[in-house]
Each structure stands twice: as structure tokens, then as C-alpha cells.
Design a protein around this motif. Structure first.
Motif, short mmCIF file in Angstrom:
data_model
loop_
_atom_site.label_atom_id
_atom_site.label_comp_id
_atom_site.label_asym_id
_atom_site.label_seq_id
_atom_site.Cartn_x
_atom_site.Cartn_y
_atom_site.Cartn_z
N ILE A 1 -26.70 -47.51 15.86
CA ILE A 1 -27.53 -48.39 16.69
C ILE A 1 -28.83 -47.66 16.99
CG2 ILE A 1 -27.64 -49.67 18.87
CD1 ILE A 1 -24.48 -49.24 18.89
N THR A 2 -29.95 -48.35 16.85
CA THR A 2 -31.25 -47.75 17.13
C THR A 2 -32.00 -48.58 18.16
OG1 THR A 2 -31.42 -46.88 14.87
CG2 THR A 2 -33.44 -46.97 16.17
N VAL A 3 -32.39 -47.95 19.25
CA VAL A 3 -33.22 -48.60 20.26
C VAL A 3 -34.67 -48.19 20.00
CG1 VAL A 3 -33.71 -48.87 22.72
CG2 VAL A 3 -31.35 -48.53 21.95
N ILE A 4 -35.51 -49.17 19.68
CA ILE A 4 -36.93 -48.93 19.46
C ILE A 4 -37.66 -49.40 20.71
CG2 ILE A 4 -38.93 -49.38 17.99
CD1 ILE A 4 -36.99 -50.06 15.73
N CYS A 5 -38.16 -48.43 21.46
CA CYS A 5 -38.72 -48.73 22.79
C CYS A 5 -40.24 -48.80 22.74
CB CYS A 5 -38.28 -47.65 23.78
SG CYS A 5 -38.63 -48.05 25.50
N SER A 6 -40.79 -49.66 23.58
CA SER A 6 -42.24 -49.73 23.71
C SER A 6 -42.79 -48.38 24.15
CB SER A 6 -42.62 -50.79 24.75
OG SER A 6 -42.24 -52.07 24.33
N GLN A 7 -44.03 -48.17 23.84
CA GLN A 7 -44.66 -46.87 24.02
C GLN A 7 -45.90 -47.00 24.89
OE1 GLN A 7 -44.75 -44.76 20.25
NE2 GLN A 7 -46.82 -44.12 20.74
N VAL A 8 -46.03 -46.15 25.88
CA VAL A 8 -47.21 -46.16 26.75
C VAL A 8 -48.43 -45.69 25.95
CG1 VAL A 8 -48.23 -45.21 28.84
CG2 VAL A 8 -45.79 -45.71 28.77
N PRO A 9 -49.54 -46.42 25.99
CA PRO A 9 -50.74 -46.00 25.25
C PRO A 9 -51.19 -44.59 25.65
CG PRO A 9 -50.99 -48.25 26.04
CD PRO A 9 -49.74 -47.71 26.68
N GLU A 10 -51.80 -43.90 24.72
CA GLU A 10 -52.20 -42.51 24.97
C GLU A 10 -53.13 -42.39 26.17
OE1 GLU A 10 -53.69 -40.45 21.62
OE2 GLU A 10 -51.96 -40.88 20.34
N GLU A 11 -54.08 -43.35 26.32
CA GLU A 11 -55.02 -43.24 27.44
C GLU A 11 -54.31 -43.38 28.79
OE1 GLU A 11 -55.40 -47.49 25.69
OE2 GLU A 11 -55.10 -45.42 24.99
N ASP A 12 -53.21 -44.13 28.81
CA ASP A 12 -52.45 -44.24 30.05
C ASP A 12 -51.53 -43.04 30.25
OD1 ASP A 12 -53.57 -46.71 30.70
OD2 ASP A 12 -52.08 -47.81 29.54
N ALA B 1 -52.24 -40.12 29.51
CA ALA B 1 -53.07 -39.00 29.97
C ALA B 1 -53.16 -38.94 31.49
CB ALA B 1 -54.47 -39.11 29.36
N LYS B 2 -52.86 -40.06 32.14
CA LYS B 2 -52.93 -40.12 33.60
C LYS B 2 -51.59 -39.78 34.25
CE LYS B 2 -56.12 -44.01 33.02
NZ LYS B 2 -56.33 -45.47 33.27
N ILE B 3 -50.55 -39.58 33.44
CA ILE B 3 -49.21 -39.33 33.99
C ILE B 3 -48.94 -37.82 34.02
CG2 ILE B 3 -46.74 -39.78 33.70
CD1 ILE B 3 -47.46 -42.26 32.10
N PRO B 4 -48.63 -37.28 35.18
CA PRO B 4 -48.28 -35.85 35.23
C PRO B 4 -47.07 -35.55 34.33
CG PRO B 4 -48.62 -36.74 37.44
CD PRO B 4 -48.61 -37.91 36.51
N TYR B 5 -47.12 -34.44 33.66
CA TYR B 5 -46.03 -33.95 32.81
C TYR B 5 -45.85 -34.78 31.53
CZ TYR B 5 -45.03 -32.15 37.47
OH TYR B 5 -45.14 -31.60 38.72
N ALA B 6 -46.77 -35.70 31.20
CA ALA B 6 -46.68 -36.44 29.94
C ALA B 6 -47.39 -35.71 28.81
CB ALA B 6 -47.27 -37.84 30.11
N ASP B 7 -48.07 -34.63 29.11
CA ASP B 7 -48.77 -33.84 28.12
C ASP B 7 -47.80 -32.83 27.50
OD1 ASP B 7 -50.38 -32.23 26.60
OD2 ASP B 7 -51.80 -31.76 28.20
N PRO B 8 -47.59 -32.87 26.18
CA PRO B 8 -46.65 -31.93 25.54
C PRO B 8 -46.98 -30.46 25.78
CG PRO B 8 -47.21 -33.70 24.04
CD PRO B 8 -48.13 -33.84 25.22
#
Length: 364
Positions: free
Chosen positions: A137-148, A150-157
């Protein structure tokens, strides 16, 4: 055996012995119709054996006793739901709902005793989120755009506190569905991918698309390929905002969200969710499921309809009785919000169902 367990056994026996006043059905006839042993049928009717039949067996009971044609011409058989008349179909729905309620009560009673774990597992594996053991089973989840992102703490690899899950949108829906899929399919691999990490092998499993067309390009492409009468229109700049559009028989109808206020004070009162189940176009031996909505609350409502323990069983029964062996089907549903909390849709109530569609199986 507890009273609730014996209530189901007693009802099954009553159906066989007195459902039709002028005809008593034998266990041998049910054996012929259900293709099971007389001993198994006897155990379901026993107030002492404690054997609870699976839901798909109760579906056969409901179909069998919905019409006297089941025993016409001296042969016992279970007619396809698609062959039932409107009156018979209504009897089938009521009977299946009754048997399912008795079964759920029996399972809950059993779960409070020594057999709790097997009973709970059986309940999970009776729903539409259970697939055959071992099938991926594979869940393909929506993805937050890169520009958004960039505003989330800890979302930067590059951050020491990087959290990979922050790249996924609809996290509440993902968290809810992921746990349910793992519990309902303990012997099957369940994989989570974003659209940017998708590989060809992921598309030939049982695929679950989570999220709408804005953030999940795969959802948009699949909806277009399926040629459904429903399409999602992300008209964010329109006077009434985004909507789902239904085109049938030359008529077009739009289903909008319900909001109050505007700008920073915009409050979502009712979202529109969409649930679709059909054959995977990239592998006809597997399924494709879509849960989406105009906003994230709509996605969450579509997921919760079949995971919320208070509603999932009745909604699953509704899907089975309404769509039977359809090759594909969909429900457009209201998703009400109370003080920012999603109310799980009850598909047995007309007020929650905005639109229904199905595609007959190849054998119909």
C-alpha cells in the motif's frame, strides 16, 4: 456467552426459521447458498459457541433474506445486490444495518473479555481500508510548496532539528490514516511518499492519494483520467471561492464551502470532502483511493468517515449496500466544523451526502 453475542446468534436463527412465515429455511439451504459448512452456520446460530460471523457473511444473509427469490425453483442462492428490486434493496439495507449493529455490539462485548485483541483486529479488517495480506500500500501525500516550507521552523533539511514530515500537507489526515492502515493491514507493507519522491513502483500498489489538486498533482491527473462527473475547481479568487463541480445529464451543480468573515478573520464552517475508490489504472489487480477536499478539513473529514470508530462501521456498511460490486464509486460529502473541530460525516444520513456516483462492474 454474553447477551449481546447471543442476540446476534438468535437473530440469525430467527431469520432462517421464521423470516418467511410460510417457509422455513434449513441450514443445508444456507450451506448451498453461502458455500460454507453446516457446522459453521450452526456455530453462528449457537448461543454457546461464541462464533461471530465476518461482515461479508452478514452481507450474504441480508441479500438472501431480502427476497424470496433466493429459494425459488428449488435452489438456494444469493442474488447479486444489483439484481434486487427497489423494495428488496431497501429491505436488504435495513437488514444489513441491523445485523451489523448486532455484530458490532458482539465484538465490543468480546473485546472486553479474553478475546479482545482478535475481536478488535477483526473489526478493523472488515472495512474498506483492509486489503489482502501481503499486498503493498502506498500513501501519496500532498506536499507543502517550497516557499511555504521556508516559513516553517525545522522544515529546512540543513537544520539540526529537521523534521521531514513538515514537507507534507494534511498532516492530521495523514496521521489518522497512517495508523489505521497499519492496524488494518499488519501483514502488508505500507509506504508514505510525497509527489517529489514518487517512483514508478509506487504507482502499481494499492494507491491512496491524500489531498486536493492544489498540492497533489497526482490527484489532479488521476481525476482527469478517471472521467468522473465530479471535478475540483480551485477558484480561490472567485466571488464564492473554490468548489466541486458536478456535471450529470446536462446539468451542472457547484458545491461550495461555507465560511463566515473575511481576510484574516475568515472562519470555515463547512468544507466539502471527496472520497473515491476504484481500480488502479496502472495495475488492475490493485485499487486507487482518493481522499481530498477544498481545505484540509475536507480531507480530514473524508478520512475520518472510514476511520472514526463511532462511524466507520456504519459508513462501511453503507458503501457496501449502496455500491455493491461497482468497479468504482465516489461520494461528495459535507464536512461540518464546530469551533474548528471536524464533525465526522455520517453517510447514512442524506444531509451529509452531496453527490454519489458509481461505475458498474464489467460483469453487470
Amino acid at each position: 456467552m454474553s447477551g449481546v453475542n447471543s442476540a446476534l446468534a438468535r437473530r440469525l436463527r430467527e431469520l432462517r426459521e421464521s423470516h418467511w412465515p410460510d417457509l422455513r429455511v434449513t441450514q443445508a439451504q444456507l450451506r448451498e447458498a453461502f458455500q460454507v459448512s453446516v457446522a459453521l452456520i450452526s456455530s453462528w446460530e449457537s448461543a454457546h459457541a461464541g462464533k461471530i460471523p465476518p461482515l461479508h457473511r452478514l452481507e450474504k444473509y441480508a441479500a438472501f433474506f431480502a427476497t424470496k427469490r433466493s429459494v425459488s425453483n428449488g435452489k438456494a442462492r444469493v442474488l447479486p445486490v444489483s439484481d434486487l428490486t427497489p423494495g428488496e434493496l431497501e429491505d436488504h439495507r435495513h437488514l444489513l444495518a441491523e445485523l451489523d449493529r448486532l455484530r458490532q455490539a458482539a465484538l465490543k462485548s468480546q473485546a472486553s473479555g479474553e478475546n479482545g485483541e482478535p475481536a478488535a483486529r477483526d473489526a478493523l479488517q472488515a472495512g474498506p481500508w483492509h486489503f489482502r495480506d501481503g499486498e503493498p500500500i502506498t500513501v501519496i501525500c500532498s506536499q507543502v510548496p517550497e516557499e511555504d516550507r521556508a516559513k516553517i521552523p525545522y522544515a529546512d533539511p540543513s537544520s539540526p532539528d529537521y523534521i521531514e514530515l513538515y514537507k507534507y500537507s494534511d498532516l492530521d489526515s495523514l496521521f489518522e490514516l497512517w495508523g489505521h492502515l497499519r492496524a488494518a493491514n499488519p501483514r502488508s507493507p505500507v509506504k508514505l511518499v510525497s509527489t517529489e519522491d514518487l517512483r514508478s513502483d509506487d504507482l502499481t500498489t494499492h494507491v491512496v492519494l491524500l489531498g486536493g489538486v492544489d498540492y497533489n498533482a497526482v490527484t489532479g491527473a488521476v481525476l482527469a483520467q478517471a472521467e468522473l462527473p465530479v471535478r475540483q475547481v480551485p477558484d480561490w479568487e472567485g466571488e464564492k471561492g473554490p468548489y466541486f463541480e458536478v456535471i450529470e445529464g446536462g446539468d451542472t451543480r457547484r458545491h461550495y464551502t461555507v465560511t463566515a468573515g473575511s481576510g484574516d478573520n475568515l472562519q470555515l464552517l463547512e468544507d466539502v470532502g471527496f472520497f473515491y475508490r476504484g481500480v488502479n489504472p496502472d495495475n488492475v489487480e490493485r485499487t486507487l483511493t482518493i481522499c481530498n477536499g477544498m481545505y484540509g478539513r475536507g480531507v480530514y473529514g473524508a478520512v475520518r468517515a472510514l476511520t472514526d470508530e463511532r462511524f466507520r462501521d456504519r459508513n462501511a456498511v453503507y458503501l457496501r449496500t449502496r455500491f455493491g460490486a461497482a468497479a468504482a464509486y465516489s461520494i461528495l460529502t459535507r464536512v461540518r466544523i464546530r469551533d474548528r473541530v471536524v464533525v465526522t460525516p455520517d453517510w447514512t444520513l442524506d444531509t451529509f451526502r452531496l453527490h454519489e456516483w458509481s461505475e458498474p462492474s464489467r460483469g453487470d
